[in-house]
Design a protein around this motif. Structure first.
Motif, PDB file in Angstrom:
ATOM      1  N   TRP B 308      11.185  53.847  22.028  1.00 21.01           N
ATOM      2  CA  TRP B 308      10.648  54.876  21.140  1.00 21.01           C
ATOM      3  C   TRP B 308      11.765  55.537  20.333  1.00 21.01           C
ATOM      4  CZ3 TRP B 308       9.784  60.521  22.486  1.00 21.01           C
ATOM      5  CH2 TRP B 308       9.002  61.145  21.524  1.00 21.01           C
TER       6      TRP B 308
ATOM      7  N   VAL C 111      13.617  82.628  27.142  1.00 20.52           N
ATOM      8  CA  VAL C 111      13.823  82.789  25.696  1.00 20.52           C
ATOM      9  C   VAL C 111      15.244  83.301  25.416  1.00 20.52           C
ATOM     10  CG1 VAL C 111      13.068  84.073  23.690  1.00 20.52           C
ATOM     11  CG2 VAL C 111      11.397  83.048  25.168  1.00 20.52           C
ATOM     12  N   TRP C 114      17.528  80.680  24.441  1.00 23.68           N
ATOM     13  CA  TRP C 114      17.555  80.280  23.020  1.00 23.68           C
ATOM     14  C   TRP C 114      18.758  80.900  22.353  1.00 23.68           C
ATOM     15  CZ3 TRP C 114      12.655  79.939  19.646  1.00 23.68           C
ATOM     16  CH2 TRP C 114      11.590  79.373  20.370  1.00 23.68           C
ATOM     17  N   TYR C 134      21.575  74.188  16.704  1.00 25.12           N
ATOM     18  CA  TYR C 134      20.329  74.072  15.938  1.00 25.12           C
ATOM     19  C   TYR C 134      19.342  73.150  16.630  1.00 25.12           C
ATOM     20  CZ  TYR C 134      21.994  76.594  11.877  1.00 25.12           C
ATOM     21  OH  TYR C 134      22.423  77.575  11.039  1.00 25.12           O
ATOM     22  N   ARG C 135      19.885  72.055  17.211  1.00 26.29           N
ATOM     23  CA  ARG C 135      18.998  71.128  17.902  1.00 26.29           C
ATOM     24  C   ARG C 135      18.292  71.813  19.044  1.00 26.29           C
ATOM     25  NH1 ARG C 135      22.333  65.727  18.807  1.00 26.29           N
ATOM     26  NH2 ARG C 135      22.309  65.011  16.661  1.00 26.29           N
ATOM     27  N   LEU C 137      17.370  74.909  19.225  1.00 25.39           N
ATOM     28  CA  LEU C 137      16.255  75.716  18.716  1.00 25.39           C
ATOM     29  C   LEU C 137      15.093  74.823  18.297  1.00 25.39           C
ATOM     30  CD1 LEU C 137      17.876  78.585  16.668  1.00 25.39           C
ATOM     31  CD2 LEU C 137      17.022  78.577  18.982  1.00 25.39           C
ATOM     32  N   LEU C 141      11.436  75.111  20.031  1.00 24.84           N
ATOM     33  CA  LEU C 141      10.154  75.351  19.362  1.00 24.84           C
ATOM     34  C   LEU C 141       9.112  74.348  19.834  1.00 24.84           C
ATOM     35  CD1 LEU C 141      11.350  76.114  15.741  1.00 24.84           C
ATOM     36  CD2 LEU C 141      10.205  77.668  17.302  1.00 24.84           C
ATOM     37  N   GLU C 144       8.484  75.467  23.996  1.00 26.77           N
ATOM     38  CA  GLU C 144       8.227  76.825  24.439  1.00 26.77           C
ATOM     39  C   GLU C 144       6.738  77.148  24.530  1.00 26.77           C
ATOM     40  OE1 GLU C 144      10.861  78.785  25.340  1.00 26.77           O
ATOM     41  OE2 GLU C 144       9.306  80.025  26.230  1.00 26.77           O
ATOM     42  N   GLU C 281      13.900  65.572  16.877  1.00 27.22           N
ATOM     43  CA  GLU C 281      12.851  65.540  15.847  1.00 27.22           C
ATOM     44  C   GLU C 281      11.670  64.696  16.302  1.00 27.22           C
ATOM     45  OE1 GLU C 281      15.712  64.084  15.599  1.00 27.22           O
ATOM     46  OE2 GLU C 281      15.632  62.198  14.492  1.00 27.22           O
ATOM     47  N   LEU C 283      10.489  64.889  19.313  1.00 30.13           N
ATOM     48  CA  LEU C 283       9.812  65.599  20.392  1.00 30.13           C
ATOM     49  C   LEU C 283       8.656  66.449  19.879  1.00 30.13           C
ATOM     50  CD1 LEU C 283      10.080  66.168  23.442  1.00 30.13           C
ATOM     51  CD2 LEU C 283      11.349  68.194  22.825  1.00 30.13           C
TER      52      LEU C 283
ATOM     53  N   ALA D  66      16.166  84.587  17.100  1.00 31.22           N
ATOM     54  CA  ALA D  66      16.797  83.261  17.135  1.00 31.22           C
ATOM     55  C   ALA D  66      16.363  82.452  15.924  1.00 31.22           C
ATOM     56  CB  ALA D  66      16.429  82.541  18.433  1.00 31.22           C
TER      57      ALA D  66
END
Lengths: 100, 378, 310, 179
Positions: B308, C111, C114, C134-135, C137, C141, C144, C281, C283, D66
């Protein structure tokens, strides 16, 4: 910790936020000012709730304020993104032509 | 057991492979593994810097730069043959354990902080001066105009008074309003891919390699990143010094294929399978016929999650990254030399992680000495 | 079984216990790694000790134009968040903080991670570290929201947000039996906030260690220990909210909790050996299109059962 | 006594962090200063037994900040370097308005003869809140939920006219358009 002191702190937070919301040029910074103002509102509401009338209704009011905050943030982000995309700027001054 | 010998059990080794010395690097990895050590992810993670081969001038400069980023206690070694590896490692270990020498080393180091982006820093970007490896390519032209806020002449806009006048690429003096001499990330210029999210994110120039774990030897990929998206890339290979390796090449053999498998799997984050693939490779190099190879190959091919995450990456006429992995495992790989231009082209438009996976999936043979720098994205 | 709040003097002991279990997890990971490297299993057992000795003897690094205060906050944040998480977990009859909103507290602390991971990536002023931040966060998203609903399920079933009540409600049947989806999503989220295994991309090899790339010495130790501690805290909470907490025959409640935590932790550690890392990306789609509806359905089922029983 | 000290510490942190938002010299610091201010206020809520709302405030605001940090950096173009920045217009009037507001509010807080407390908090505040929003104040919840849903939809519509894969397909390089 009394009602007065809590309200004083809330007023200070609100005023700092107000200063930011008025003076900042960048959309996201204005949003941060608004957030800070709402932060003060939360604190004031909590103070009123605790010292004047500790009923469940007051808690509901606080919940609504927090909700308003998230709505404000989400819309603010969306508008800032839109502005940024459409005119490559994020300055409130440059978005004044929106009002014309 | 005192602390130092305890710490030595987990010595982390940063391996630098010079194009052509793949055999030496494999031997190094094998010795690191059998000693219970591990390979470092980045210079900050490493205790030991081992250069496999004789690097050329630019590669040497890059190695020096990385050497400065090892936190210390640190030691370095240079090996040019597979047989020399154990002795070199022993010497380096002794140096690591030598407290007095380490203190001298620490005292002799400059006090100022190291530049960031270390895993990728090259120290030398081809222009010779090489003192600041952040490409100061700031696209200051006013018509492109998205050097954020920099060129806005607002009345009381006091943005650290960026003076376009004394923006001098050659000598970066530190009295500029840029801390550490690093400029603001510039906006996208005309030479790049338009930002796919049309957000015009800042552009960063990040060199990938040549000293980077799981990366083709000597490859230096100058990338322009917007967010984590590669919007432009230029590939070149930093050459070894004169004199060729005495060990036979690994590339193109069965061991070479397992080496490629190990590299790709390590990048894909499957440490267990990656280490086992490296073990198969080392047994092949030693002349054995590892019995567990088939089982491991089946296990890797069967992994759905791996399929995948590799599916559709680095699509070439003959297949994508996962197809190539399957070919390596089945031993049916067709020999083909990917041009450097193709590398730059394939990674443009990908995010950093996908780009790394694609590069690993190409199994580049940089010892082929393709030296002409090639650009993509322009 | 009632839960009593112990005095603050016990906090260091709780912290030491958390670190000890985390170190055991690191030992297991080291042993498994030694096995795949073809070394005897036992040779990897000392890994956490050796690594600690190595990192404490190493110099810290600072990078050019690093945002040191933020970086330090981020680096210390992981371990802090893990400690605050376990503070509400009832350890047999005792707990450090008996909050009425323990479940929400756990969520709030995850959280905080994060912020911590992002700051640790932002601080060093390094491209790879920043991409790692950044990855995290982006990945956060994805996991969470499913995690929040997964935490809702045991709270709804127990009719309380207090962890003591959640444990008490499992005296007959463990929640994992009738909320397997919530449990699975919870475990995935634990891997997520611990930057672990398949969700370890923020510290992955594709960015040369991501948020860890510039960290050396004590900084690296804090980050690594923080990750193991978060994994441990997640396992302890999972054992409490889904695996019946201290309930079990013969053994005392605190020992049961320890056993269950260790078992869940061992499974999480072992899973890492079997799975590659998922690209962040990739996920988002399964998290929002598969996990979220499924866990909502799970909450619905739990709510219906609770209403029918009442 | 202890509560008083904790309150004052948190109050100072909240206000100082609030001021730092507009004085910090990097976007990241400004954002996380705001987060610190929110966390301090959330902890003050814990002091007055509003456990659920306090924890929720910490949870939501940390998450929000964040995400906000990303926006700040994305739109303001700062690298981690600390840039002195001062992007304000009309600083003096704003300051005057803010101080005026504070004086009025503070005077109100101190001078209004507040009534004494009526009623006592419920034994289990979380349960009482839940019962309030699910029974007597159901209407509030029923209004809030569609508003939140509408926000999600509206924000997405505004911010995401077309995603990168919509416009360019899977091959992002096709977007190498002339600018």
């Amino acid at each position: 910790m009394t009602l007065q002191t809590m309200l004083l702190v809330a007023a200070a937070l609100f005023s700092v936020g107000l200063y930011g919301a008025i003076s900042q040029q960048v959309v996201v910074m204005v949003m941060m000012g608004l957030e800070l103002m709402l932060n003060g509102v939360i604190l004031a509401a909590a103070a009123f709730w605790w010292f004047l009338s500790p009923t469940p209704d007051g808690q509901v009011l606080l919940l609504v304020v927090i909700t308003a905050m998230t709505v404000e943030m989400a819309m603010g982000f969306a508008v800032a993104t839109l502005l940024h995309r459409s005119r490559q700027s994020d300055m409130t001054d440059m978005a004044t032509d929106l009002s014309r | 057991m005192d602390l130092r010998s305890l710490a030595a059990r987990r010595t982390a080794v940063l391996a630098v492979e010079v194009p052509g010395w793949g055999r030496t690097r494999c031997a190094l990895e094998q010795h690191v593994r059998t000693r219970g050590w591990r390979l470092a992810d980045s210079p900050a993670d490493a205790d030991l810097l081992v250069v496999c081969g004789r690097p050329g001038a630019r590669l040497t400069a890059a190695v020096e730069h990385v050497w400065g980023q090892l936190p210390g206690p640190r030691a370095r070694a240079e090996v040019t043959t597979a047989e020399a590896v154990p002795a070199a490692l022993d010497r380096a270990t002794a140096e690591l354990a030598d407290g007095a020498a380490q203190r001298r080393d620490a005292d002799g180091r400059p006090a100022e902080p190291d530049p960031g982006t270390t895993a990728t820093a090259t120290g030398d970007d081809g222009d010779g001066d090489g003192d600041m490896d952040m490409d100061m390519d700031m696209d200051m032209d006013d018509d492109s105009g998205d050097m954020d806020h920099g060129d806005m002449d607002h009345g009381d806009m006091d943005h650290g008074d960026m003076d376009h006048g004394d923006m001098d690429h050659g000598d970066m003096d530190m009295d500029m309003p840029m801390p550490g001499g690093i400029g603001l990330a510039g906006g996208g210029g005309d030479d790049q891919l338009a930002d796919p999210d049309s957000l015009d994110l800042d552009v960063l120039h990040v060199p990938l390699g040549p000293v980077l774990p799981h990366w083709p030897a000597g490859l230096l990929l100058h990338t322009t990143l917007q967010g984590d998206l590669v919007v432009a890339a230029r590939a070149e290979v930093l050459l070894p010094a004169d004199g060729s390796p005495t060990d036979p090449p690994v590339h193109g053999t069965a061991a070479g294929r397992w080496d490629a498998v190990a590299t790709l799997l390590a990048l894909a984050g499957w440490d267990d399978a990656a280490v086992r693939a490296a073990r198969v490779r080392d047994e092949l190099l030693a002349g054995g016929q590892p019995p567990e190879a088939d089982r491991l190959a089946r296990r890797i091919t069967r992994s759905r999650l791996l399929r995948w995450s590799l599916r559709g990456l680095g699509r070439l006429p003959e297949g994508d990254a996962h197809d190539r992995l399957r070919h390596w495992l089945a031993g049916t790989e067709q020999r083909r030399s990917t041009e450097l231009s193709a590398v730059a082209d394939l990674v443009t438009g990908l995010d950093l992680a996908s780009a790394r996976l694609v590069v690993a999936s190409l199994d580049l043979d940089t010892a082929d000495r393709v030296t002409v720098p090639v650009e993509a994205g322009s | 079984m009632t839960v009593t709040e112990v005095s603050a003097g016990w906090v260091p002991l709780a912290a030491a216990l958390l670190l000890a279990v985390a170190a055991a997890a690191a030992s297991l990971e080291g042993a498994l790694a030694a096995r795949s490297a073809g070394q005897p299993l036992g040779s990897g057992l000392l890994t956490p000790v050796a690594e600690t000795a190595r990192l404490f003897g190493q110099r810290r690094r600072t990078t050019v134009a690093a945002d040191l205060p933020l970086q330090r906050i981020g680096i210390a944040g992981l371990l802090t968040a893990a400690l605050l998480m376990v503070a509400v977990v009832p350890f047999g009859r005792w707990t450090v903080a008996d909050l009425t909103v323990g479940v929400v507290w756990f969520n709030a602390m995850d959280v905080l991670v994060w912020a911590a991971v992002w700051l640790a990536g932002w601080g060093p002023n390094s491209a790879h570290a920043l991409v790692g931040g950044y990855r995290f966060l982006a990945q956060a998203l994805s996991y969470e929201l499913p995690l929040m609903f997964a935490l809702t399920a045991p709270a709804v079933a127990a009719g309380s947000l207090r962890l003591g009540d959640v444990v008490a409600a499992q005296s007959g049947l463990w929640f994992v039996v009738w909320m397997p989806v919530a449990f699975a999503v919870f475990c995935a989220a634990v891997a997520g906030f611990s930057v672990w295994g398949p969700l370890g991309a923020p510290a992955g090899a594709t960015t040369a260690g991501g948020v860890l790339v510039e960290a050396a010495g004590v900084d690296r130790w804090l980050l690594s220990a923080g990750r193991y501690a978060l994994l441990t805290a997640g396992a302890a909470f999972g054992a409490t909210a889904f695996l019946g907490g201290g309930h079990g025959p013969l053994l005392p409640a605190w020992l049961w909790l320890l056993v269950k935590t260790a078992a869940l932790l061992a499974v999480l550690v072992a899973l890492r050996r079997r799975l590659p890392v998922i690209r962040p990306e990739q996920l988002a789609a399964p998290a929002w299109l598969v996990a979220l509806p499924l866990v909502l359905l799970q909450v619905l089922v739990v709510s219906v059962v609770v209403v029918v029983q009442a | 006594m202890l509560t008083g000290i904790v309150f004052w510490v948190l109050a100072v942190v909240a206000v100082a962090a609030g001021v730092a938002v507009f004085r910090a010299d990097s976007m990241a610091r400004a954002t996380y200063a705001l987060a610190a201010s929110f966390i301090a206020v959330g902890l003050v809520l814990l002091l007055v037994d509003l456990e659920f709302l306090g924890v929720i405030t910490v949870l939501m605001m940390t998450m929000e900040m964040a995400v906000m940090g990303i926006y700040m950096i994305m739109f303001m173009g700062m690298n981690p370097a600390l840039m002195p920045m001062d992007m304000v217009h009309g600083k003096r009037p704003a300051l005057a308005v803010a101080i005026g507001t504070f004086v009025v509010l503070a005077a109100g807080a101190l001078l209004v003869p507040w009534p004494t407390r009526r009623g006592a908090p419920a034994a289990d505040l979380v349960t009482s809140l839940g019962e309030a929003i699910m029974e007597s104040k159901m209407l509030v919840m029923m209004t809030v939920s569609p508003v939140l849903f509408a926000t999600i939809v509206a924000a997405l519509v505004l911010a995401l006219p077309r995603g990168r894969y919509d416009r360019l397909g899977d091959d992002l390089r096709a977007g190498k358009a002339p600018r």
